[in-house]
Scaffold this motif. Sequence first.
Motif, PDB file in Angstrom:
ATOM      1  N   VAL A 121      58.830  69.926  30.100  1.00  0.00           N
ATOM      2  CA  VAL A 121      59.988  69.370  30.798  1.00  0.00           C
ATOM      3  C   VAL A 121      60.979  70.500  31.048  1.00  0.00           C
ATOM      4  CG1 VAL A 121      61.145  68.739  28.631  1.00  0.00           C
ATOM      5  CG2 VAL A 121      61.795  67.598  30.763  1.00  0.00           C
ATOM      6  N   ASN A 122      61.656  70.430  32.195  1.00  0.00           N
ATOM      7  CA  ASN A 122      62.671  71.414  32.539  1.00  0.00           C
ATOM      8  C   ASN A 122      63.625  70.762  33.537  1.00  0.00           C
ATOM      9  OD1 ASN A 122      64.271  73.547  33.281  1.00  0.00           O
ATOM     10  ND2 ASN A 122      62.589  74.968  33.668  1.00  0.00           N
ATOM     11  N   THR A 123      64.689  70.147  33.027  1.00  0.00           N
ATOM     12  CA  THR A 123      65.585  69.395  33.899  1.00  0.00           C
ATOM     13  C   THR A 123      66.409  70.290  34.818  1.00  0.00           C
ATOM     14  OG1 THR A 123      67.302  69.371  32.182  1.00  0.00           O
ATOM     15  CG2 THR A 123      65.761  67.514  32.255  1.00  0.00           C
ATOM     16  N   SER A 124      66.577  71.566  34.468  1.00  0.00           N
ATOM     17  CA  SER A 124      67.345  72.455  35.341  1.00  0.00           C
ATOM     18  C   SER A 124      66.613  72.731  36.642  1.00  0.00           C
ATOM     19  CB  SER A 124      67.640  73.780  34.627  1.00  0.00           C
ATOM     20  OG  SER A 124      66.449  74.504  34.399  1.00  0.00           O
ATOM     21  N   TRP A 129      67.731  65.380  38.626  1.00  0.00           N
ATOM     22  CA  TRP A 129      68.498  65.341  37.376  1.00  0.00           C
ATOM     23  C   TRP A 129      69.914  65.837  37.665  1.00  0.00           C
ATOM     24  CZ3 TRP A 129      67.283  63.702  32.432  1.00  0.00           C
ATOM     25  CH2 TRP A 129      68.153  64.072  31.416  1.00  0.00           C
ATOM     26  N   ASN A 130      70.893  64.982  37.464  1.00  0.00           N
ATOM     27  CA  ASN A 130      72.287  65.340  37.757  1.00  0.00           C
ATOM     28  C   ASN A 130      73.119  65.120  36.503  1.00  0.00           C
ATOM     29  OD1 ASN A 130      74.687  65.989  38.965  1.00  0.00           O
ATOM     30  ND2 ASN A 130      74.869  64.056  40.104  1.00  0.00           N
ATOM     31  N   GLN A 136      64.842  71.938  28.082  1.00  0.00           N
ATOM     32  CA  GLN A 136      63.518  72.445  28.431  1.00  0.00           C
ATOM     33  C   GLN A 136      62.638  72.456  27.186  1.00  0.00           C
ATOM     34  OE1 GLN A 136      62.967  76.693  29.115  1.00  0.00           O
ATOM     35  NE2 GLN A 136      61.728  76.242  30.915  1.00  0.00           N
ATOM     36  N   LEU A 137      61.365  72.102  27.361  1.00  0.00           N
ATOM     37  CA  LEU A 137      60.396  72.146  26.270  1.00  0.00           C
ATOM     38  C   LEU A 137      59.160  72.892  26.726  1.00  0.00           C
ATOM     39  CD1 LEU A 137      59.358  71.311  23.457  1.00  0.00           C
ATOM     40  CD2 LEU A 137      58.508  69.191  24.519  1.00  0.00           C
ATOM     41  N   LEU A 138      58.787  73.920  25.979  1.00  0.00           N
ATOM     42  CA  LEU A 138      57.573  74.685  26.222  1.00  0.00           C
ATOM     43  C   LEU A 138      56.657  74.537  25.017  1.00  0.00           C
ATOM     44  CD1 LEU A 138      59.134  78.013  27.563  1.00  0.00           C
ATOM     45  CD2 LEU A 138      57.913  76.321  28.920  1.00  0.00           C
TER      46      LEU A 138
END
Length: 303
Positions: A121-124, A129-130, A136-138
Amino acid sequence: MRKLILLSIFLASVKVSMACDICGCANGGSFMGIMPNMNQQLIGVRYFSKTYQSHISSKFLGSEENFQTAELRLRTYPAKNLQLMAFLPYQFNEQVLTYDGVNKSDQGFGDARVLLHYNVVNTSMDSAWNSDFNHQLLLGGGVKAPLGKFSFDTYDATQVANANFQLGTGSWDFPLQAIYTLQHKKMGLNMNATYQINGTNKDGYRFANRSVIAGTFFRTMYTQNWTILPLFGIYAEQSGMNQENGIKNELTGGWLAAANVGVEIYTPRFNFSINGQLPVAQNLSDGELEFKSMFSIGILRAF
C-alpha cells in the motif's frame, strides 16, 4: 517536490564481518538512510565506520576493532509495485591488541545482497486518497551471496580470534523484511523489522539467526532547491548462539539497543546523507564485547 516516504533498509539485514565472534551478533545493523518515494532509480555509494571493544576481560586478547565499508548501492523497479535493491561492499577490517599493540587487518569485497520488496500500500501515490495522513507498507526479502572470503580456524593462533573478522560469512543467508511508514504533513515515523535466516558454510560454521527492529522519526523541511530531513530513532537487535560443526558457541549471542541521529538532503538528482549511532544499552557476550559507535556518509544519484 512531492511528499517523501521513508524507504529505509538496514545493513543489519546481512551478517557480515562487523563484530567479534565472542558475541556472534554481527552488529552490522545500522540505519541506512532515507530515500524519496519518487519511483526514481538510484545508484551511489555509502561509507560506514564501526568500532568495538572486544574480549574485555582478557589481558592478552583484549582489543579494539574497527570495520570500515565502502558499499555500492542500487535501487531499481523491475515491475509495477516491485522495488529491487542490490548492495556490494568493499571492506577494511582492523584489530589492535590492547596488550602489545599488534595490528591485524584484512580487506576485500564482502558478501553481496539483493532484496526485493512488494509495495502493498502507498497512499501518497493514490490520487483517490485525500488526507493529511499517508502511509506505506513494503514486504519482501532477499538473499546474501557468499562472495566475501571466509577462512577461519578456531585453533590457528595466527588468526584473529573471531569468525566475524572474515570478509564474508561463507554461507547463503535469507533476510525477511517489513517496512511501514506513517506520515502526517511534514512529520513521519518509519518502522522496520528484519529477521535473517542464516545457513551453514562449507567449514561447518553457522552464524545464528538474527532479529532487528528499528523506529525512526523524521521531519521534512523545504528550501527553494533542497529538501532537508533531520531524523532520530532507536535501533535494536538480538541474536542467538553461533554453531561450529553443530556445537553451540556459548561465547556468542546477545542484544543491543542504540540511538540513531542524522540528516538527509535531497536535490532533484542527488541524495546526501550523514548518520551516527551510539549505544543506549547492550549485553553482548555477557559483557565481553562492547559496541562503541558507528558513523556513515553517502551519496545517491537518480538515473
